[in-house]
Design an enzyme around this catalytic site. Structure first.
Site, PDB file in Angstrom:
ATOM      1  N   THR A  20      39.535  44.929  -3.501  1.00 10.44           N
ATOM      2  CA  THR A  20      38.231  44.567  -4.054  1.00 10.44           C
ATOM      3  C   THR A  20      37.814  45.540  -5.161  1.00 10.44           C
ATOM      4  O   THR A  20      36.768  45.354  -5.769  1.00 10.44           O
ATOM      5  CB  THR A  20      37.159  44.616  -2.944  1.00 10.44           C
ATOM      6  OG1 THR A  20      37.314  45.857  -2.254  1.00 10.44           O
ATOM      7  CG2 THR A  20      37.322  43.474  -1.959  1.00 10.44           C
ATOM      8  N   SER A  51      57.116  71.215  -7.904  1.00  6.10           N
ATOM      9  CA  SER A  51      56.695  70.626  -6.636  1.00  6.10           C
ATOM     10  C   SER A  51      57.579  71.152  -5.526  1.00  6.10           C
ATOM     11  O   SER A  51      58.803  71.269  -5.709  1.00  6.10           O
ATOM     12  CB  SER A  51      56.831  69.101  -6.713  1.00  6.10           C
ATOM     13  OG  SER A  51      56.874  68.561  -5.416  1.00  6.10           O
ATOM     14  N   ALA A 103      52.934  55.593   1.677  1.00 10.50           N
ATOM     15  CA  ALA A 103      52.478  55.064   2.967  1.00 10.50           C
ATOM     16  C   ALA A 103      51.124  54.371   2.860  1.00 10.50           C
ATOM     17  O   ALA A 103      50.569  53.937   3.870  1.00 10.50           O
ATOM     18  CB  ALA A 103      52.393  56.196   3.985  1.00 10.50           C
ATOM     19  N   SER A 108      49.217  59.538  -4.284  1.00  8.48           N
ATOM     20  CA  SER A 108      49.097  59.636  -5.749  1.00  8.48           C
ATOM     21  C   SER A 108      47.738  60.191  -6.148  1.00  8.48           C
ATOM     22  O   SER A 108      47.643  61.129  -6.937  1.00  8.48           O
ATOM     23  CB  SER A 108      49.260  58.268  -6.421  1.00  8.48           C
ATOM     24  OG  SER A 108      50.348  57.596  -5.904  1.00  8.48           O
ATOM     25  N   ASP A 152      40.710  55.018  -4.600  1.00  9.51           N
ATOM     26  CA  ASP A 152      41.405  56.183  -4.050  1.00  9.51           C
ATOM     27  C   ASP A 152      40.936  57.471  -4.718  1.00  9.51           C
ATOM     28  O   ASP A 152      40.610  58.453  -4.041  1.00  9.51           O
ATOM     29  CB  ASP A 152      42.919  56.030  -4.226  1.00  9.51           C
ATOM     30  CG  ASP A 152      43.442  54.752  -3.610  1.00  9.51           C
ATOM     31  OD1 ASP A 152      42.686  54.103  -2.863  1.00  9.51           O
ATOM     32  OD2 ASP A 152      44.593  54.390  -3.881  1.00  9.51           O
TER      33      ASP A 152
HETATM   34  C1  GLA Z   1      45.861  50.900  -3.765  1.00  8.30           C
HETATM   35  C2  GLA Z   1      45.130  51.132  -5.080  1.00  8.30           C
HETATM   36  C3  GLA Z   1      43.627  50.998  -4.887  1.00  8.30           C
HETATM   37  C4  GLA Z   1      43.267  49.691  -4.181  1.00  8.30           C
HETATM   38  C5  GLA Z   1      44.131  49.480  -2.939  1.00  8.30           C
HETATM   39  C6  GLA Z   1      43.919  48.122  -2.324  1.00  8.30           C
HETATM   40  O1  GLA Z   1      45.535  51.912  -2.871  1.00  8.30           O
HETATM   41  O2  GLA Z   1      45.429  52.415  -5.593  1.00  8.30           O
HETATM   42  O3  GLA Z   1      42.970  51.099  -6.131  1.00  8.30           O
HETATM   43  O4  GLA Z   1      43.352  48.607  -5.059  1.00  8.30           O
HETATM   44  O5  GLA Z   1      45.500  49.634  -3.223  1.00  8.30           O
HETATM   45  O6  GLA Z   1      42.641  48.006  -1.814  1.00  8.30           O
END
Ligand code: GLA
Length: 373
Positions: A20, A51, A103, A108, A152
């Site tokens: 969404t 890393s 996962a 990221s 995220d």
């Molecule tokens: C990944 C993407 C997010 C989001 C989710 C699904 O985590 O990085 O931006 O779109 O998928 O909700």
């Protein structure tokens, strides 16, 4: 000797509101206590990334392109700092962390945000949460070439311990919802890693995003007030159904119903109604499985099995999909038996050892910085 700058950024799990966040909708994630640690030391020249998880070093230059390696994520952040005109003195950065890779727990974003906060501090400046999250998203969209939304990077930046973060991805306004209200005080968030690797940068994530954008354009043409799927209603979708390919209709249906579920979840969380929150999580899983079609058999099995076990209120696929993890809401006193039974059933069915994480809502990178100072 100049001392090193050390910055930490968490991972995240999304409780509700999946796919969404790139069509102006709502999401309800929380940060989790895995972390990426970025250590920066000043250097005489060069912009060097290393890393602990991968061999070799990467030296960034102004005209470099993505290589498809891990270093694209921190290098993308450096390029976005440069694009803002921020002068970053030469450095060596080492990244180290334990967020499971691929996962669906935002390894990221964790790398990007840890890198951004560390390099901003190294440059003697800082950004507010929305600008920081947007910078990290641009790094991923423009340098890495991964079409992710804003969820995220935002939660990894702005989360507060003990809370889920309800984010409106159109306005970037958010509310922190305590996780210890009513019945929720006696619940735990349990993540089960199917060990099936997912990727946002490659694979069907981008296909789904294009399908949604196609549906959104058709809806907008007929209903200009519904500027994005975040504001569209199911009645409006039904009104344009004949103009939509079947797959586009189903993808949009998932998103519109998912936004409605997040709105309901806000009330469930505020009243501490674990049963209702669990029911909404289950609805989300069925919608992803049947309409968004981003689940896989391993994840469907984990979600369905979770629901057969005592104390489980709800379980669903979390994150970008096509693998990754499930998230379950489980009565805390039932958690040991729950994790044991879930792992055993999964092993018996797929001969895979699932990793199971019992987790609590953690601080985002900015709150961690504040507490460290
Ligand atoms: C990944 C993407 C997010 C989001 C989710 C699904 O985590 O990085 O931006 O779109 O998928 O909700």
């Amino acid at each position: 000797m100049t001392s090193a700058i050390v910055t930490n950024a968490p991972g995240r799990v999304n409780l509700l509101g999946e796919h969404t966040d790139y069509t102006g909708g709502l999401v309800l994630p929380m940060a989790i206590p895995f972390a990426t640690k970025a250590t920066v030391t000043p250097a005489a020249e060069g912009y060097v990334f290393a890393s602990s998880a991968f061999p070799g070093e990467h030296t960034s230059t102004r005209d470099e392109k993505a290589t498809g390696e891990w270093s694209d994520y921190p290098a993308g952040v450096l390029h976005e700092l440069w694009a803002l005109g921020i002068s970053v003195p030469p450095f060596k950065m080492t990244l180290d962390g334990n967020v499971p890779l691929g996962a669906g727990l935002s390894s990221s974003a964790s790398i990007e945000v840890a890198t951004a906060v560390a390099l901003l501090r190294h440059a003697g400046t800082m950004l507010a949460a929305p600008e920081l999250a947007l910078l990290c998203q641009r790094a991923e969209n423009r340098f890495v070439g991964s079409p992710c939304g804003i969820m995220d990077q935002f939660v990894v930046t702005a989360a507060t311990a003990g809370h889920a973060l309800l984010l409106n991805t159109r306005t970037l306004t958010y509310e922190l919802l305590p996780m210890n209200t009513g019945d929720l005080a006696h619940c735990s968030i349990v993540i089960a890693n199917s060990m099936v690797r997912h990727s946002v940068a490659t694979g069907d994530y981008g296909v789904r995003r294009r399908e949604l954008e196609e549906g959104q354009a058709i809806l907008r043409a007929r209903f200009p007030q519904a500027e994005d799927l975040g504001r569209a209603t199911i009645d409006q979708l039904e009104a344009v159904k004949s103009e939509l390919a079947d797959n586009v209709y189903k993808r949009c249906k998932h998103v519109i119903t998912e936004n409605a579920r997040v709105r309901e979840a806000e009330h469930a969380m505020k009243s501490g109604d674990a049963a209702k929150l669990g029911e909404l999580m289950n609805g989300s899983h069925y919608s992803q499985r049947d309409d968004f079609e981003d689940s896989v058999p391993e994840i469907d099995f984990l979600a369905a099995t979770a629901l057969t076990l005592p104390g489980c209120y709800g379980a669903r696929l979390t994150g970008g999909g096509f693998g990754g993890c499930t998230v379950s809401l489980v009565a805390s006193d039932k958690v040991p038996a729950f994790t044991e039974a879930l792992a055993a059933a999964y092993k018996a069915k797929f001969n895979i050892d699932a990793e199971i994480y019992i987790t609590t809502p953690a601080n985002g990178a900015l709150a961690q910085l504040e507490h460290a100072q």
